[in-house]
Design an enzyme around this catalytic site. Sequence first.
Site, short mmCIF file in Angstrom:
data_model
loop_
_atom_site.label_atom_id
_atom_site.label_comp_id
_atom_site.label_asym_id
_atom_site.label_seq_id
_atom_site.Cartn_x
_atom_site.Cartn_y
_atom_site.Cartn_z
CD GLU D 57 -1.25 0.43 3.68
OE1 GLU D 57 -2.40 0.78 3.44
OE2 GLU D 57 -0.77 0.38 4.83
CB VAL D 58 4.06 2.28 1.52
CG1 VAL D 58 3.61 2.21 2.96
CG2 VAL D 58 4.89 1.06 1.12
#
Lengths: 300, 300, 268, 268
Positions: D57-58
């Site tokens: 997700e980052v």
Amino acid sequence: MAKVKTLKEAISDNVRSGDTVFISGMRHGAPSAAIHEIARQRIDHLSLIYCLGMTSILLIAEGLVDKMYTGTAAQDEKTNAALQRARSLNKYPVFEEYSHFGICLALLAGQMGIPYIPTKTHLGSDLMKYNPNLTEDECPFTGEKVAAVRAVVPDVGIIHTQISDAEGNAQKWGSLGVDRPGINASNRVIVTTEKIVDSDVIRRNPNNTIIPSFRVDAVVEQPFGSFPNHLAGCYNGDTLDFQRETRKMEDLEMYLKDQVHGLGDWNEYLEKRKSIKGRDYLESLKIQNPILSDPVITGF
Amino acid sequence: MAKVKTLKEAISDNVRSGDTVFISGMRHGAPSAAIHEIARQRIDHLSLIYCLGMTSILLIAEGLVDKMYTGTAAQDEKTNAALQRARSLNKYPVFEEYSHFGICLALLAGQMGIPYIPTKTHLGSDLMKYNPNLTEDECPFTGEKVAAVRAVVPDVGIIHTQISDAEGNAQKWGSLGVDRPGINASNRVIVTTEKIVDSDVIRRNPNNTIIPSFRVDAVVEQPFGSFPNHLAGCYNGDTLDFQRETRKMEDLEMYLKDQVHGLGDWNEYLEKRKSIKGRDYLESLKIQNPILSDPVITGF
Amino acid sequence: MEQGRKSPGYSAADQMVVSAARRINDGDVVYVGTGLPVMATYLAGYMHAPRCVVILEVGIIRTSPGLLSRSIETLETQTMSDSLSDLFYVSSMAQHGFFDLGFMGAGQVDRYGNVNDTGIGDYYNPTHRWLGCGGANDLVSCCPKTIIILRQSKQRFPERVDFNTCPGYLDGTPGAREAAGLPPNTGPSMVITNLGIYEFENGEMVLTSIHADAGVTLEQVKAEVGWDLKVSSQLEETKPPTEEELFTLRTKVDPDGLYVDGKRAAPR
Amino acid sequence: MEQGRKSPGYSAADQMVVSAARRINDGDVVYVGTGLPVMATYLAGYMHAPRCVVILEVGIIRTSPGLLSRSIETLETQTMSDSLSDLFYVSSMAQHGFFDLGFMGAGQVDRYGNVNDTGIGDYYNPTHRWLGCGGANDLVSCCPKTIIILRQSKQRFPERVDFNTCPGYLDGTPGAREAAGLPPNTGPSMVITNLGIYEFENGEMVLTSIHADAGVTLEQVKAEVGWDLKVSSQLEETKPPTEEELFTLRTKVDPDGLYVDGKRAAPR
């Protein structure tokens, strides 16, 4: 290497009659080779999103364009040969007009998978009246008025980049116009690139990747693929000839005959330009005083 | 050079009681030095947006945080010393809970200057019921249901980057979490950076600029400014000590006393860590096997 | 129409560009449209506003004046920028209200500052078509102040535009922009032509300065306006270009003579 | 509770990770949550799915398996990625529907696949609090298939969650997700625990496989479920980890033993 194709294959496999087509590059790095190939293959009933598009007149002139999503485009039929030719073919395109930010937002909503996105632009203007993809809405929290811009999801997007690996991890730098939302919104993606490089080159500077491999359907190595536009780190543009050679009807007809349909591919086109302009012509467009960045450092 | 400040000045000039504060870095490159300085100056009544924030517990423990906009945060008061300390100070924060994309969208709407943005996430979940910044809306074109996420515009944003010039043209690479929308939404911006470089270095790779100078109010050169987090190209993280030293109430109290208020600035903090962990400690965190990108070429 | 050629030392176009450049303050963040706005902004950058920030819609952000080129988007324009971003970033910053000044051309501008970059007559069957607004709608919708620069003629200064591409003060009623949903405290602030300079009072264009040194008279100005023009009680004579301004314009901003009398010497 | 320790060669956690890894097809684009999902995805990458795409997700996108590390976001995880982007990019691609599979942990999962990562009891006065969902809501809202992986206990398998953080099939009525506005053809597809494997039929969790080789019985499974569990008529025994799977897990995926029995050996 299964994604690496000839331009002819990449276009015929991925651009279909009736498609909505996103063309990247607001001048910078626009994929001229690919556009000539679409014209050559006469793929029709296209809806085009191509901001500051110059070579799009070829597609219009050939009667291939049903609709233009546009912020600026030649629309003066009295003075524009491409439009006149489209009219004579009974293929005059519909223009749906936005500001450039409006087009950008339509693509951003497309990228994001949401049906619309609000903006404070376009309000109070007559663009709202004539473009069915713009409407007033209100903020559910504050009640304030906004313009809603409807999402556009291109069937296919085409981007030309400085480098890509064979899987389609493509890197473009320089000014990026609406490249990011446009190419990332597109359901199918064609990457044309100056040079196919080892994945190692990509992975040593992964922040520059503009679209990752899993989103890419075809990769085409095509040097000078953006000519006569410019491309950062590669070559300067020289658009005057193209504009002159396609302005008047008889010139435009000749250009289509000799430089689109009369040629097999973009390498023949480049040879043609050299035969007109001199052997050193393309070489002379290359960057004369390259500026090199410091290396970007990663690792652990 | 008017923007170049000490960290103490940058924080006291730009972070004010009652501010909504965006903290960049989803672990990667989070500005630990700045957070310690806020705790040291006891700037209170803050609303924090700090995804995966680790050192935010210092601000909570000091009773400085009124509200957290959060996707994940320790909220188990029974086991969390920082929350217990906030409770004892009668300064227990309100948590407004989103998914991470929800926070990202609140910041994106803030960056864009629109009051809200639609999403297909959060729908059907109980997050919609308890977070006043989420509500149902419908697409004015299709009628389909969307969740509207209300914009958040931080009063001040803090980002730590690898390099910046003295004017605040700051460059960060590596994974970027919610850095772009967060820092660009913020009305005031503090850049802390490992190294202030010549503008020439920035301008030879302008695509890496994450925020341009006109948006930046203060620039602070602070090596190891993200420690104990990691920063691409600079150093690996080592978060276990921080977590251990702040977990139990007596340890947390001691940490605040000795390593926040007992120290004058971040360089003293780094010396303290070396005195605990050994002279070579910080050196050992530096990247052992640096990987260098090819230069990015520009020019004409 | 060739008003403004009395003095041999400069043209009306020079006066237009120089007058525009003077409106840029040092440090201003300026969202710059293609053509004359770029010339004027670079001139300001070389003269009194070396720290002004030039923002171009394709994503270019620079604090060092660039080289003027045939198009707004070339490698010359990109090279050694502070930031190369994209249209989304630049437009977002504009919409958020982070810019000081917008600077754009126009097809037509009307009594209330509304700009037509679309067409004259019926939308579906126009007697004249321009290209469309590009980023100009975004700019004037969002910037706290916007300067509009164009060559003046009666045809380009109608009382009301047929198509409102870039909203000014709409029908001129107070609060009309806000009622339409546009951000507060935005809108066109000035119109600069080859004949004079106009500002807005209560949403209506008012003549505040005449390029008298270039030979322009009030009668000439009025003859090229499509409505009963308001004239400021403090009407001024425009300060002519200084030698330094003209020298800088010709040697630094446009050494290759890409612009002749305010028009591109070659097609974009 | 230490079911699943019959065979000395592997633990129930190994079975859980291996079973999950087998669900990833070569070439799948997998949105991977922190912890066990990363382990399972890397294992698949080293085994049968070398071309699977790992999305974190980052903003990390990689097609070469990375090194497992104490946290999902480290320089090891970033280095030599195909793309380092950001949460906006990754979540946009998920929301557009470009991913094949989501892979997440959970605090609790209920009969209809709804996940609680928030709290038990009253929201404002919970008897237990988790951290919140991070990106898990986004993942299960958007991905065509989502695998949920967690250690099973009756407390973590309630009939209905008190707080629905990540929507499954809501109350289980047909079309409930679509009626809530969630994208069509999305939702949890499988739950993998240390006891067995569950799939969804008409929105309800159904036991399809038991880790029998690890010593798990149907009675044990039922004892750790908070409702009257449906059992598939084609109930299978889970194929135990192969030697190659175990060897790869221990020597390539987690050579430093960062995970012990499915839990992080040190705090995140």
